[in-house]
Design a protein around this motif. Structure first.
Motif, PDB file in Angstrom:
ATOM      1  N   ASN A  34      38.641  -4.785  30.689  1.00 14.91           N
ATOM      2  CA  ASN A  34      37.974  -6.418  30.697  1.00 14.91           C
ATOM      3  C   ASN A  34      38.046  -6.847  32.129  1.00 14.91           C
ATOM      4  O   ASN A  34      38.938  -6.757  32.835  1.00 14.91           O
ATOM      5  N   PHE A  35      36.993  -7.214  32.764  1.00 18.75           N
ATOM      6  CA  PHE A  35      36.915  -7.611  34.225  1.00 18.75           C
ATOM      7  C   PHE A  35      36.380  -9.018  34.369  1.00 18.75           C
ATOM      8  O   PHE A  35      35.520  -9.491  33.427  1.00 18.75           O
ATOM      9  N   LYS A  36      37.394  -9.892  34.697  1.00 19.30           N
ATOM     10  CA  LYS A  36      36.943 -11.132  34.905  1.00 19.30           C
ATOM     11  C   LYS A  36      36.788 -11.881  36.285  1.00 19.30           C
ATOM     12  O   LYS A  36      37.659 -11.427  36.966  1.00 19.30           O
ATOM     13  N   VAL A  37      35.930 -12.371  36.654  1.00 18.05           N
ATOM     14  CA  VAL A  37      35.702 -12.935  38.054  1.00 18.05           C
ATOM     15  C   VAL A  37      36.563 -14.423  38.140  1.00 18.05           C
ATOM     16  O   VAL A  37      37.236 -14.424  39.083  1.00 18.05           O
ATOM     17  N   LYS A  38      36.509 -15.067  37.020  1.00 15.72           N
ATOM     18  CA  LYS A  38      37.199 -16.467  36.842  1.00 15.72           C
ATOM     19  C   LYS A  38      38.105 -16.158  35.702  1.00 15.72           C
ATOM     20  O   LYS A  38      37.729 -15.757  34.650  1.00 15.72           O
ATOM     21  N   PRO A  39      39.436 -16.753  35.815  1.00 16.21           N
ATOM     22  CA  PRO A  39      40.471 -16.543  34.598  1.00 16.21           C
ATOM     23  C   PRO A  39      39.961 -17.295  33.287  1.00 16.21           C
ATOM     24  O   PRO A  39      40.159 -16.879  32.318  1.00 16.21           O
ATOM     25  N   GLU A  40      38.944 -18.390  33.380  1.00 10.69           N
ATOM     26  CA  GLU A  40      38.481 -18.954  32.210  1.00 10.69           C
ATOM     27  C   GLU A  40      37.370 -18.330  31.553  1.00 10.69           C
ATOM     28  O   GLU A  40      36.925 -18.663  30.437  1.00 10.69           O
ATOM     29  N   ASP A  41      37.024 -17.266  32.190  1.00 13.87           N
ATOM     30  CA  ASP A  41      35.724 -16.365  31.617  1.00 13.87           C
ATOM     31  C   ASP A  41      36.161 -15.475  30.481  1.00 13.87           C
ATOM     32  O   ASP A  41      37.172 -15.172  30.718  1.00 13.87           O
ATOM     33  N   ARG A  42      35.545 -15.201  29.469  1.00 10.96           N
ATOM     34  CA  ARG A  42      35.828 -14.315  28.651  1.00 10.96           C
ATOM     35  C   ARG A  42      35.572 -12.979  29.469  1.00 10.96           C
ATOM     36  O   ARG A  42      36.050 -11.842  28.861  1.00 10.96           O
ATOM     37  N   GLY A  43      34.821 -12.700  30.325  1.00 10.75           N
ATOM     38  CA  GLY A  43      34.747 -11.606  31.170  1.00 10.75           C
ATOM     39  C   GLY A  43      33.685 -10.681  30.546  1.00 10.75           C
ATOM     40  O   GLY A  43      32.936 -10.949  29.805  1.00 10.75           O
ATOM     41  N   LEU A  44      33.785  -9.404  30.987  1.00 12.62           N
ATOM     42  CA  LEU A  44      32.771  -8.155  30.844  1.00 12.62           C
ATOM     43  C   LEU A  44      33.822  -7.079  30.186  1.00 12.62           C
ATOM     44  O   LEU A  44      34.624  -6.861  30.726  1.00 12.62           O
ATOM     45  N   ALA A  45      33.207  -6.435  29.241  1.00 12.92           N
ATOM     46  CA  ALA A  45      33.906  -5.388  28.882  1.00 12.92           C
ATOM     47  C   ALA A  45      32.933  -4.212  29.642  1.00 12.92           C
ATOM     48  O   ALA A  45      31.911  -4.242  29.844  1.00 12.92           O
ATOM     49  N   SER A  71      32.932 -11.805  17.902  1.00  7.38           N
ATOM     50  CA  SER A  71      32.764 -10.493  17.951  1.00  7.38           C
ATOM     51  C   SER A  71      31.891 -10.014  16.433  1.00  7.38           C
ATOM     52  O   SER A  71      32.207 -10.795  15.536  1.00  7.38           O
ATOM     53  N   ALA A  72      31.255  -8.966  16.505  1.00  9.34           N
ATOM     54  CA  ALA A  72      30.128  -8.623  15.521  1.00  9.34           C
ATOM     55  C   ALA A  72      31.318  -7.974  14.577  1.00  9.34           C
ATOM     56  O   ALA A  72      30.788  -7.908  13.430  1.00  9.34           O
ATOM     57  N   ASN A  73      32.497  -7.559  14.877  1.00 10.50           N
ATOM     58  CA  ASN A  73      33.279  -6.838  13.736  1.00 10.50           C
ATOM     59  C   ASN A  73      34.661  -7.344  14.084  1.00 10.50           C
ATOM     60  O   ASN A  73      35.067  -7.886  14.941  1.00 10.50           O
ATOM     61  N   GLU A  74      35.622  -6.783  12.995  1.00 12.79           N
ATOM     62  CA  GLU A  74      36.909  -7.363  13.363  1.00 12.79           C
ATOM     63  C   GLU A  74      37.655  -6.634  14.316  1.00 12.79           C
ATOM     64  O   GLU A  74      38.867  -6.966  14.738  1.00 12.79           O
ATOM     65  N   ASN A  75      36.986  -5.484  14.811  1.00 11.84           N
ATOM     66  CA  ASN A  75      37.826  -4.661  15.909  1.00 11.84           C
ATOM     67  C   ASN A  75      37.858  -5.494  17.230  1.00 11.84           C
ATOM     68  O   ASN A  75      38.758  -5.122  18.146  1.00 11.84           O
ATOM     69  N   GLY A  76      36.994  -6.223  17.594  1.00 10.99           N
ATOM     70  CA  GLY A  76      36.786  -6.788  19.083  1.00 10.99           C
ATOM     71  C   GLY A  76      36.606  -5.672  19.810  1.00 10.99           C
ATOM     72  O   GLY A  76      35.969  -4.522  19.470  1.00 10.99           O
ATOM     73  N   MET A  77      36.430  -5.963  21.042  1.00 11.62           N
ATOM     74  CA  MET A  77      35.891  -5.183  22.176  1.00 11.62           C
ATOM     75  C   MET A  77      37.096  -4.325  22.886  1.00 11.62           C
ATOM     76  O   MET A  77      36.941  -3.553  23.646  1.00 11.62           O
TER      77      MET A  77
END
Length: 78
Positions: A34-45, A71-77
């Motif tokens: 998980n890559f985040k530019v800003k701490p408050e972002d959800r980021g990128l998988a 998430s589209a499912n219960e597993n998340g990213m």
């Protein structure tokens, strides 16, 4: 890689990378994170795939996808 990230983190001191898993098979290595530019972002998988030869990265592929709010499912990213 080191040069890129050194400059990137100097320009974006709040950026983070949280590694979820690392896989290796022969000369291939994959890193899922998980890559985040800003701490408050959800980021990128993200997934980076490297081919290594003689201790050096000789090929690189990557895929990025925004982390959705729901998430589209219960597993998340991760």
């Amino acid at each position: 890689m080191r040069g890129f990230f050194k400059g990137f983190y100097a320009a974006n001191p709040g950026a983070t990378v949280t590694i979820a898993r690392v896989l290796a098979d022969g000369d291939l290595v994959a890193v899922h994170y998980n890559f985040k530019v800003k701490p408050e972002d959800r980021g990128l998988a993200a997934i980076d795939i490297f081919r290594v030869a003689n201790g050096k990265i000789v090929e690189h592929w990557d895929v990025f996808q925004p982390v959705p709010e729901k998430s589209a499912n219960e597993n998340g990213m991760f």
